[in-house]
Write a protein that holds these residues in place. Structure first.
Motif, mmCIF file in Angstrom:
data_model
loop_
_atom_site.group_PDB
_atom_site.id
_atom_site.type_symbol
_atom_site.label_atom_id
_atom_site.label_comp_id
_atom_site.label_asym_id
_atom_site.label_seq_id
_atom_site.Cartn_x
_atom_site.Cartn_y
_atom_site.Cartn_z
ATOM 1 N N ASP A 11 0.869 -1.182 0.000
ATOM 2 C CA ASP A 11 0.000 0.000 0.000
ATOM 3 C C ASP A 11 0.898 1.221 0.000
ATOM 4 N N ASP A 12 0.508 2.262 -0.734
ATOM 5 C CA ASP A 12 1.331 3.470 -0.773
ATOM 6 C C ASP A 12 1.119 4.341 0.455
ATOM 7 N N GLU A 13 0.112 4.019 1.272
ATOM 8 C CA GLU A 13 -0.120 4.771 2.503
ATOM 9 C C GLU A 13 0.537 4.050 3.675
ATOM 10 N N ILE A 52 -0.705 -12.167 -0.317
ATOM 11 C CA ILE A 52 -0.318 -10.791 -0.650
ATOM 12 C C ILE A 52 -1.547 -9.911 -0.483
ATOM 13 N N LEU A 53 -1.417 -8.876 0.374
ATOM 14 C CA LEU A 53 -2.470 -7.863 0.523
ATOM 15 C C LEU A 53 -2.060 -6.715 -0.384
ATOM 16 N N LEU A 54 -2.859 -6.417 -1.389
ATOM 17 C CA LEU A 54 -2.443 -5.544 -2.475
ATOM 18 C C LEU A 54 -3.412 -4.388 -2.687
ATOM 19 N N ASP A 55 -2.922 -3.168 -2.481
ATOM 20 C CA ASP A 55 -3.719 -1.965 -2.743
ATOM 21 C C ASP A 55 -3.918 -1.838 -4.249
ATOM 22 N N LEU A 56 -5.038 -1.299 -4.639
ATOM 23 C CA LEU A 56 -5.343 -1.166 -6.063
ATOM 24 C C LEU A 56 -4.671 0.069 -6.674
ATOM 25 N N MET A 57 -4.821 1.214 -6.022
ATOM 26 C CA MET A 57 -4.309 2.466 -6.589
ATOM 27 C C MET A 57 -2.971 2.822 -5.955
ATOM 28 N N MET A 58 -1.899 2.636 -6.750
ATOM 29 C CA MET A 58 -0.545 2.911 -6.256
ATOM 30 C C MET A 58 0.282 3.563 -7.353
ATOM 31 N N PRO A 59 1.367 4.227 -6.952
ATOM 32 C CA PRO A 59 2.258 4.813 -7.952
ATOM 33 C C PRO A 59 3.069 3.735 -8.676
ATOM 34 N N ALA A 83 -10.252 1.470 -2.306
ATOM 35 C CA ALA A 83 -11.382 2.366 -2.068
ATOM 36 C C ALA A 83 -12.422 2.209 -3.172
ATOM 37 N N LYS A 84 -12.037 1.551 -4.271
ATOM 38 C CA LYS A 84 -12.965 1.350 -5.394
ATOM 39 C C LYS A 84 -13.842 0.141 -5.120
ATOM 40 N N GLY A 85 -15.038 0.394 -4.608
ATOM 41 C CA GLY A 85 -15.908 -0.697 -4.201
ATOM 42 C C GLY A 85 -17.009 -1.044 -5.176
#
Length: 186
Positions: A11-13, A52-59, A83-85
């Motif tokens: 995650d980028d956060e 793997i826990l993978l965020d969708l929106m990343m750089p 966040a895209k549900g």
């Protein structure tokens, strides 16, 4: 799940990575982190992770691209965090190869429980897997039949077939050196 599972949190956060790491480490999981898609892909290709826990929106590279690239060579369970549900996003995530999809904001306890469920399923079916992972794919110059995914592509375009059409195509593709009559195809 007798041995400690290794999990990659992407995650980028930073605050989300820290929160997930804290909850997952309480369950004695080994956690590694990545803050962008490119790094995550490199790590996932070099190291065997249990989940793997993978965020969708990343750089650099988004989660869908990472998932799609990983699915070319690995079957590591992937849980999308995003966040895209909307249904179209969730469906697309599953089509790319995600095993689960969690919408932000999420409960860290729920994430832990979903990870545990995936690990239970993975360990229950481990005996089905061999070390030599072979893919059931038939490749012709302009046609590819991926029997594992039941996917047919012609010149890189996916073709939708009925189950019977798929079965017939797959059967015929496996019989390349044989002459068949209608009597033999039953």
């Amino acid at each position: 799940m007798s041995e400690e599972a290794r999990i990659l949190v992407v995650d980028d956060e930073e605050r989300i990575r820290r929160l997930l790491k804290m909850y997952l480490e309480r369950e004695n999981f080994t956690i590694e982190e990545a803050d962008n898609g490119e790094t995550a892909l490199e790590m996932a290709l070099e190291t065997e992770y249990d989940v793997i826990l993978l965020d969708l929106m990343m750089p650099k590279m988004d989660g869908m691209q990472v998932c799609e690239e990983l699915r070319k060579t690995k079957a590591t369970p992937i849980v999308m965090l995003t966040a895209k549900g909307e249904e179209t996003n969730r469906v697309h995530g599953f089509e790319m190869g995600a095993d689960d999809y969690i919408v932000k904001p999420f409960s860290p306890r729920e994430v832990v429980l979903r990870v545990k469920a995936i690990l239970r399923r993975a360990s229950a079916t481990k005996f089905l897997h061999t070390d030599a992972k072979t893919k059931d794919v038939i490749v012709f110059p302009h046609l590819t039949i991926d029997n594992d995914a039941h996917r047919v592509t012609v010149e890189s375009q996916e073709v939708n077939l009925t189950p019977k059409e798929y079965e017939l195509l797959y059967f015929l593709a496996k019989q390349t050196d044989k002459v068949l009559s209608l009597i033999h195809i039953s």
